[in-house]
Scaffold this active site. Structure first.
Site, PDB file in Angstrom:
ATOM      1  N   ARG A  18      -7.136   0.702 -14.114  1.00  0.00           N
ATOM      2  CA  ARG A  18      -7.421   0.802 -12.674  1.00  0.00           C
ATOM      3  C   ARG A  18      -7.106   2.191 -12.136  1.00  0.00           C
ATOM      4  NH1 ARG A  18      -3.944  -3.537 -10.041  1.00  0.00           N
ATOM      5  NH2 ARG A  18      -2.617  -2.852 -11.726  1.00  0.00           N
ATOM      6  N   ASN A  36      -7.471  -6.088 -10.884  1.00  0.00           N
ATOM      7  CA  ASN A  36      -7.307  -6.971 -12.026  1.00  0.00           C
ATOM      8  C   ASN A  36      -7.654  -8.389 -11.616  1.00  0.00           C
ATOM      9  OD1 ASN A  36      -6.393  -4.986 -13.761  1.00  0.00           O
ATOM     10  ND2 ASN A  36      -4.240  -5.477 -13.500  1.00  0.00           N
TER      11      ASN A  36
END
Length: 91
Positions: A18, A36
């Site tokens: 990320r 996520n």
């Protein structure tokens, strides 16, 4: 302006995926979010010009994280994605 939703599977959690996605998005000029999912995948909402989006998508497929690996990639155009001024990691 192109708006797409991507979902990636593979080694994409716990490897800085990320954070690296945000760095790539900021460098290319893409706005949106990355988060996520409970199933171990990562979902990305991305907004940007077509040429920039093509570069961003390729970076995601190649895994922006050196220790990550994308084994499955799905993408759909989604005009309902909310406009954003930046690219953010969502928790």
């Amino acid at each position: 302006m192109k708006k797409v939703r991507m979902n990636v599977n593979g080694r994409v959690q716990g490897v800085g995926f990320r954070y690296m996605t945000k760095l790539v998005a900021d460098k290319i000029g893409i706005r949106g979010t990355v988060k996520n999912e409970e199933d171990g995948s990562v979902t990305i909402e991305a907004i940007g010009e077509s040429e920039k989006m093509t570069r961003f998508i390729q970076k995601i497929k190649d895994s922006p994280s050196p220790s990550g690996r994308v084994t499955q990639f799905t993408m759909t155009d989604d005009p309902t994605i909310k406009e954003r001024k930046s690219f953010d990691v969502v928790y």
